[in-house]
Design an enzyme around this catalytic site. Structure first.
Site, PDB file in Angstrom:
ATOM      1  N   SER A  81     -12.380  24.665   1.083  1.00  0.00           N
ATOM      2  CA  SER A  81     -12.443  25.267   2.406  1.00  0.00           C
ATOM      3  C   SER A  81     -11.797  26.651   2.318  1.00  0.00           C
ATOM      4  O   SER A  81     -11.199  27.009   1.297  1.00  0.00           O
ATOM      5  CB  SER A  81     -11.721  24.394   3.422  1.00  0.00           C
ATOM      6  OG  SER A  81     -10.348  24.323   3.095  1.00  0.00           O
ATOM      7  N   ASP A  87      -5.521  -4.214   6.059  1.00  0.00           N
ATOM      8  CA  ASP A  87      -6.148  -4.107   7.373  1.00  0.00           C
ATOM      9  C   ASP A  87      -7.660  -3.977   7.284  1.00  0.00           C
ATOM     10  O   ASP A  87      -8.367  -4.389   8.176  1.00  0.00           O
ATOM     11  CB  ASP A  87      -5.532  -2.955   8.178  1.00  0.00           C
ATOM     12  CG  ASP A  87      -5.525  -1.647   7.399  1.00  0.00           C
ATOM     13  OD1 ASP A  87      -6.106  -1.620   6.296  1.00  0.00           O
ATOM     14  OD2 ASP A  87      -4.942  -0.683   7.901  1.00  0.00           O
ATOM     15  N   GLU A 107      -2.487  17.942   5.936  1.00  0.00           N
ATOM     16  CA  GLU A 107      -2.152  18.753   4.771  1.00  0.00           C
ATOM     17  C   GLU A 107      -2.293  20.234   5.111  1.00  0.00           C
ATOM     18  O   GLU A 107      -1.432  21.048   4.781  1.00  0.00           O
ATOM     19  CB  GLU A 107      -3.078  18.416   3.583  1.00  0.00           C
ATOM     20  CG  GLU A 107      -2.827  17.070   2.946  1.00  0.00           C
ATOM     21  CD  GLU A 107      -3.570  15.938   3.643  1.00  0.00           C
ATOM     22  OE1 GLU A 107      -4.203  16.195   4.689  1.00  0.00           O
ATOM     23  OE2 GLU A 107      -3.494  14.789   3.157  1.00  0.00           O
ATOM     24  N   ASP A 157      -7.819  24.606   9.350  1.00  0.00           N
ATOM     25  CA  ASP A 157      -7.794  23.268   8.719  1.00  0.00           C
ATOM     26  C   ASP A 157      -6.893  22.361   9.546  1.00  0.00           C
ATOM     27  O   ASP A 157      -5.682  22.498   9.542  1.00  0.00           O
ATOM     28  CB  ASP A 157      -7.257  23.428   7.282  1.00  0.00           C
ATOM     29  CG  ASP A 157      -7.341  22.125   6.516  1.00  0.00           C
ATOM     30  OD1 ASP A 157      -7.621  21.087   7.152  1.00  0.00           O
ATOM     31  OD2 ASP A 157      -7.118  22.156   5.291  1.00  0.00           O
ATOM     32  N   THR A 183     -16.563  20.685   2.979  1.00  0.00           N
ATOM     33  CA  THR A 183     -17.691  19.751   2.979  1.00  0.00           C
ATOM     34  C   THR A 183     -17.678  18.989   1.659  1.00  0.00           C
ATOM     35  O   THR A 183     -17.071  19.431   0.677  1.00  0.00           O
ATOM     36  CB  THR A 183     -19.057  20.463   3.087  1.00  0.00           C
ATOM     37  OG1 THR A 183     -19.251  21.210   1.876  1.00  0.00           O
ATOM     38  CG2 THR A 183     -19.115  21.378   4.286  1.00  0.00           C
ATOM     39  N   ASP A 213       0.853  -1.182   0.000  1.00  0.00           N
ATOM     40  CA  ASP A 213       0.000   0.000   0.000  1.00  0.00           C
ATOM     41  C   ASP A 213       0.887   1.229   0.000  1.00  0.00           C
ATOM     42  O   ASP A 213       1.892   1.270   0.693  1.00  0.00           O
ATOM     43  CB  ASP A 213      -0.882   0.013   1.248  1.00  0.00           C
ATOM     44  CG  ASP A 213      -2.132  -0.805   1.023  1.00  0.00           C
ATOM     45  OD1 ASP A 213      -2.593  -0.848  -0.134  1.00  0.00           O
ATOM     46  OD2 ASP A 213      -2.622  -1.407   1.985  1.00  0.00           O
TER      47      ASP A 213
END
Lengths: 570, 691
Positions: free
Chosen positions: B393, B527, B359, B355, B387, B318
């Site tokens: 944002s 997982d 990131e 935020d 959203t 992954d």
């Protein structure tokens, strides 16, 4: 110097012929178009039509094995009946009678199994019809049987996720028609040109120069049988003394042709193998393994024979090499072949499961005699029989791949096929069976009165003779150390059983491996895959062969040729 | 544990192992190992011969037969000891696990409960052993979880140190990928309702214990194949030795001197020849392989899986968490249309102040690092959260609107407000995407200011790791949800061989199947529940311990540390296991050559004294020669136990070089070492006047 020239000439010619013949055989087996199709195509198709065979329908390994066994049993019965009934059949100018049941059984088994152990003397026992219809035919088909089994194994390696490994009848027919017949024709002509007899006339009476007495000289259709006896690694001589007979092997040229043809097909099959598995390096690697072992042991044999016998010195025999004297131990050797060509023949004929001789192995020096004996005991895989040598070698390769594969940290694989429990079981059987047959057979002979009474030299040498006999039968070689009265019911029956087990209990597991491999997925090679064509791998395979061969037979050899050598040389 | 305690524990372990090696002499146990079984039968025979010689009718002096007998028994015991030591290491671990599995009271919830409001249901106290699959139970802070299960309701922190050895608590919650809990762990806070996923005795801990103890250890496919080969060699040597008796009798007859070889010497020869070194250590090697996994906190559900790990050709990794750090970070501000870089940075920082995603935080940090901008809030700031509908944002203050978001969303915003899109916006965005980055467009009052370059950060050292794997012949494939362009760039940066972009569970499963049809063995980690089908399909599937129950069920290994990079170590352990077997097999067989040189001249000394020429080691007497070979054969097992337990070291070099090195060490070494060893033992025996 002369020795080197002869060696280089022999091996040079052999290796030059390997590639073209190997390529040709690959074409034959892959069904590609050939010039010979023009002549043989109709014959082949006619044969299939006649016997109701659909050449395109393929067999599972079990069907293949059954077909192989059935075909061989019929051949065995035919040869037995021919010998028993030859007195009533044509082409018997000498009026030879029926062969005894135990000898006939032994000979029938011997020729069906590509062993060609001969308890009998050809010219005193077999009619021309028996020789031609029995021996010669078996020489062709038993060789082709080995090639067919080999072919099935190649298909097992190259195919994936299928149960089919080819059609026995087709493999058989094509081997005989396209490979063995044309080559035999060429060789027989060459031999006739050198003076090998080929006639139906009765034995000739001649007046001997020595004392004016008359002598009966045996003749017969020899050349045609001798050609296939060498090409098919059969080895059964037309005459009792095999290729040391002046009418079976008259000149150095005929000697060279015969020696060459002993190894010709086994060597070329390596190339065919490489070609068919899509990587000729694989074939060359196997050929390298075979050649290195052969040359090394050949060196021992020549050295030992050329070195001579200290006992001869006491008798005042000149053993020094000169322009007119080959020197060394010439006992049991033909003057026209000398030390080198006798040693070379002895090594080559036992390396391949040929078994024809041009000198008497029994008269070799102890170490010179150890070489052919051990060659046989290695399992007839140094070149080996046509087909059978290569499949025996591949069993060793499987073992070598298994152990070395573990050493690089992967489940072992060979040419993209995983080697798992089933393959190990079968490969173990292939290696185990000949060792058991040889050692147990020898033990039984030594423990029984019947076995001991015909040992003419009861000593370490006598032990070697019995060991050699069972080694030869238990690996389908067919040569003999002689000095042992083997044409007795005991040896005829015991050696017959040994030959049967050794041939079919190897061929069946080989087919089982073929079936199992064919059914597997093919794993693409990666950097983690063990390469099986490198010098390192070649050395490793040689190591495995030598170690297994030494560990299995060293104790027995110590009580035979080794102690004999130590007794002479101290 | 203090050092003293450790030494104490170690001594106890060895004491137990010694005892075990005697218990394992039981023929019914021994017969599982054909090579050592032959040794045991041989030992019994020589014991009988020794008793016979004591009575006075022996074939050789009682002292000689007795000494041989003793060392033959040692050979068997040493082999048993190696197995017992290997098992002993696991047993200690199992002991501590078993403590966690003790019978605990469970608060069973009646199954007809409708809602899971805490006040609304009744519980009854039952024993944990009476819980069955699909029962519901309640755990509250301080309770020990009575059984494995899947959380139905609640979120809580759990102390899983009993299983993982890691004392930091982990959060478990209903739904999502962290809903599985393990019996024996302890709830630290809150409460949970759990649906039982395994009947008593079949839980995760139970399986772990049985794996660790090796109680249910079955021979793995490769071990079976090797056993067949060893059995084959054993049969060959049985025949070699058995036929030597008639040969010897005939030789005595023919030469007229000496006595036939004795049964004692034949049995000694047999034991020396059959591959006792590998035969004796084979089972210890297998157990130790599992044990090495456990020491790295990986529980393999079968030995077969450990073995398969060595064969893996393809690793599916992954991207997030394995190849790259978990989140993207801002690395550059690229202004457009003559906007100053600092202006863009400031706007971006303001838009990201609220935020809390990694990131977002990285944008604030980058602005501070590059332009010394301190993030500060201004009165009247109104933050617009991200959203799913708006997909952007930002912040509003003093009539200014700052927004950031994905390029297509932002271009839509600009155009819908009637503004033109700057000509160099699109190329900038594309060049970031091509480089594997994620562009974020920043606007002020619906006009583009520039682009933030967010980038995946490849973990340090991964490129070297992948290069190593390539050398081992293993292909690495990166799995990511990113678009192909981004994926390709990261794949190139990380140095993986291939990638699967926009991966869905179906695509993953399909990829695995494709590789498998091509004959390759695939390993992966996972997982989530949606990984389960792929995990079940993969040949080596490692589930993270933090993963869901279905994922753990589908996998054949569980990593207690939940570290996806560990897959690489797992492969190495698998390879080590096979290499150790191969190396010791080669060593064992190569040993035989020297033993012939020791025993054959000795065995036939009376018949053919000439054979003494083969006594190249110049061993003192026939008896000392045979004794030395037998003693060497027994001692070498003990000497090699540490190697069997530790494993032959694996180095990431090509197969050909590995083979060459191992052949030199174990092949050539195996050929030469015993010559020296046997000679030394012979000299000792002579020096001590024992022969």
């Amino acid at each position: 110097m002369n020795t080197w020239i002869q060696m280089i000439f022999y091996f040079g010619t052999l290796l030059i012929l390997t590639r073209p013949l190997g390529t040709y055989m690959a074409k034959v087996y892959q069904g590609e178009r050939l010039i010979l199709d023009l002549v043989l195509g109709p014959v082949e198709r006619f044969l299939y039509r006649l016997s109701g065979i659909d050449p395109r329908s393929e067999m599972t390994w079990k069907t293949y094995a059954v077909a192989m066994l059935l075909f061989n049993i019929i051949g065995l019965i035919a040869v037995y009946l021919l010998q028993r009934l030859q007195g009533f059949l044509p082409l018997n100018p000498q009026g030879l009678g029926a062969v005894s049941p135990d000898s006939a059984w032994n000979t029938a088994v011997s020729f069906a199994t590509n062993t060609n152990w001969q308890g009998y003397g050809g010219e005193m026992t077999m009619s021309y019809l028996t020789q031609m219809l029995g021996m010669t035919v078996q020489n062709f088909v038993s060789a082709a049987t080995g090639m067919a089994v080999m072919l099935a194994l190649i298909r097992g390696i190259t195919r994936h996720t299928t149960k089919k490994i080819g059609n026995f009848w087709v493999d058989m027919t094509r081997s005989v028609l396209y490979i063995l017949l044309p080559l035999s024709l060429v060789l027989a002509m060459a031999l006739v040109s050198q003076g090998v007899v080929q006639t139906f006339s009765e034995y000739q009476t001649a007046t001997s120069l020595q004392s004016g007495e008359t002598q009966l000289i045996a003749v017969g259709p020899a050349a045609s049988q001798v050609a296939i006896k060498q090409l098919g690694t059969n080895g059964g001589g037309f005459f009792n003394v095999n290729s040391s007979h002046p009418l079976e092997n008259p000149t150095p040229f005929s000697n060279f042709f015969q020696m060459l043809s002993i190894l010709l097909i086994p060597a070329a099959l390596c190339y065919t193998y490489g070609k068919m598995v899509g990587d000729t390096r694989q074939g060359w690697a196997l050929l390298a393994v075979m050649t290195i072992v052969l040359v090394a042991l050949l060196g021992v044999a020549i050295w030992s024979e050329q070195n001579g016998n200290p006992m001869f010195n006491e008798m005042g025999i000149d053993q020094v090499q000169s322009a007119t004297n080959p020197g060394g131990n010439m006992e049991g050797k033909e003057v026209r072949f000398g030390i080198v060509n006798s040693s070379l023949w002895a090594t080559v004929t036992t390396a391949a499961s040929n078994g024809s001789v041009n000198s008497m192995h029994d008269s070799f020096m102890p170490l010179g005699g150890l070489v052919p004996m051990w060659m046989i005991q290695l399992g007839e895989i140094i070149y080996g029989g046509v087909g059978s040598g290569l499949y025996g070698m591949l069993a060793f390769v499987i073992i070598a791949v298994f152990v070395s594969g573990l050493m690089v940290g992967r489940t072992p694989e060979y040419l993209g096929k995983k080697i798992e429990a089933y393959e190990m079981k079968m490969a173990s059987i292939i290696i185990l069976i000949p060792v058991m047959v040889v050692l147990i057979g020898t033990a039984v002979a030594l423990m029984s009165e019947a076995g001991r009474t015909t040992i003419f030299n009861p000593s370490a040498h006598g032990f070697s003779e019995v060991l050699y006999a069972f080694s030869s039968a238990g690996n389908n070689n067919g040569s003999a150390f002689a000095g042992l009265g083997a044409n007795t019911p005991f040896y005829n029956i015991a050696l017959g059983i040994a030959m049967l087990i050794a041939r079919y209990w190897l061929a069946i597991p080989v087919l089982a491996i073929a079936g199992s491999l064919a059914n597997k997925k093919k794993i693409p090679a990666s950097a983690g895959t063990l390469p099986t064509h490198t010098p390192l791998f070649i050395v490793w395979v040689i190591g495995v062969i030598i170690i297994v061969g030494a560990l299995s037979f060293l104790p027995a050899l110590a009580l035979g040729p080794i102690v004999e050598h130590l007794m002479i040389f101290g | 544990m203090t050092i003293k305690n450790k030494i104490q524990a170690r001594r106890e372990m060895y004491q137990r192992a010694v005892l075990e090696s005697f218990i394992k002499l039981n023929p019914r146990w021994m017969v599982r190992n054909p090579v050592m079984f032959v040794v045991e039968v041989g030992s019994v025979l020589t014991t009988l011969l020794w008793i016979q010689s004591l009575i006075g009718k022996g074939e050789a002096p009682a002292g000689f037969i007795g000494a041989i007998t003793l060392w033959l028994w040692f050979t068997v015991l040493f082999a048993n000891f190696s197995e017992a030591v290997a098992e002993g290491r696991g047993k200690a671990q199992a002991e501590s696990l078993r403590k966690a599995r003790q019978d605990t009271p469970a608060k069973k919830v009646s199954s007809n409960v409708k809602t899971f409001e805490r006040e609304n249901f009744e519980t009854e106290i039952v024993s944990s052993t009476s819980l069955r699959k699909d029962d519901l139970y309640l755990v509250e802070a301080g309770d020990i979880l009575p059984a494995d299960g899947e959380i139905v309701v609640g979120i809580a922190s759990v102390d899983e140190s009993a299983v993982t050895g890691e004392s930091a608590p982990v959060v478990r919650e209903a739904g999502g990928d962290r809903s599985a809990v393990t019996g024996g762990t302890r709830l630290l806070s809150d409460w949970l309702i759990i649906r039982v996923s395994a009947d008593p005795g079949q839980g995760f801990l139970d399986r772990m214990i049985s794996m660790v103890e090796g109680a249910k250890r079955q021979k793995t496919p490769n071990e079976i194949a090797l056993n067949i080969l060893l059995a084959g060699f054993t049969i060959i040597f049985l025949v070699v030795c058995a036929t030597l008796l008639p040969y010897s009798i005939y030789s005595v007859d023919a030469s007229g001197q000496g006595t036939p070889i004795t049964l004692t010497v034949l049995i000694a020869l047999l034991v020396c020849l059959i591959p006792t070194t590998i035969g004796g250590l084979l089972s210890a090697i297998g157990i130790a392989g599992m044990d090495r996994m456990i020491q790295r906190n990986v529980i393999a559900m079968s030995g077969r899986a450990v073995e398969a790990a060595g064969d893996v050709d393809v690793l599916l990794l992954d991207k997030t968490g394995t190849i790259t750090l978990g989140n993207r970070q801002a690395v550059e501000f690229i202004p457009i249309n003559g906007v100053a870089a600092q202006e863009l940075a400031e706007a971006a920082q303001l838009a990201s102040l609220a935020d809390e995603t990694p990131e977002g935080r990285s944008i604030v940090v980058l602005a501070k690092e590059k332009f010394g901008l301190r993030g500060h809030t201004v009165d009247g700031m109104h933050f617009i959260p991200f959203t799913a509908q708006t997909r952007m944002s930002g912040v509003n203050f003093n009539g200014t609107q700052i927004r950031k978001g994905a390029p297509d969303t932002m271009i839509g915003l600009i155009q819908s407000n009637g503004n033109g899109v700057a000509s160099n916006l699109k190329p900038t965005v594309d060049s970031i995407a091509r480089a594997g980055g994620t562009p974020l467009v920043v606007t002020r009052d619906n006009k583009a200011l520039g682009v933030i370059h967010l980038k995946d950060i490849v973990k340090g050292g991964m490129k070297e790791r992948f290069a190593q794997l390539r050398k081992m012949g293993i292909k690495t494939v990166m799995i990511t949800g990113d678009n192909p362009l981004t994926a390709a760039a990261i794949a190139a940066e990380a140095g993986v061989d291939d990638f699967l972009a926009q991966a869905t569970p179906e695509a993953k499963l399909k990829l695995i199947r494709e590789y498998q049809t091509g004959g390759r063995l695939v390993a992966m980690t996972g997982d989530g529940t949606n990984d389960a089908p792929a995990l079940a399909q993969a040949d080596v599937a490692v589930a993270m311990n933090t993963g869901t129950q279905p994922a753990r069920e589908a996998a054949n290994m569980v990593d207690l540390d939940s570290n996806p990079t560990k897959l690489i170590e797992i492969v190495e352990i698998g390879k080590q296991l096979l290499m150790t077997r191969g190396a010791l097999t080669t060593f064992s067989l190569a040993n035989d050559v020297s033993k012939y040189f020791a025993i054959i001249p000795a065995a036939f000394a009376s018949t053919y004294p000439q054979l003494n020429a083969l006594n190249i080691m110049h061993l003192a007497t026939p008896e000392s020669a045979i004794m030395s070979a037998v003693i060497f054969n027994a001692l070498i097992i003990i000497v090699l136990i540490p190697l069997a337990l530790r494993g032959v070291p694996y180095r990431a070099v090509g197969a050909a070089q590995l083979l060459r090195d191992n052949l030199l060490i174990y092949g050539l070494g195996g050929l030469l070492v015993p010559f020296i060893g046997i000679k030394v033992i012979d000299m000792l025996l002579v020096a001590l006047n024992l022969v």
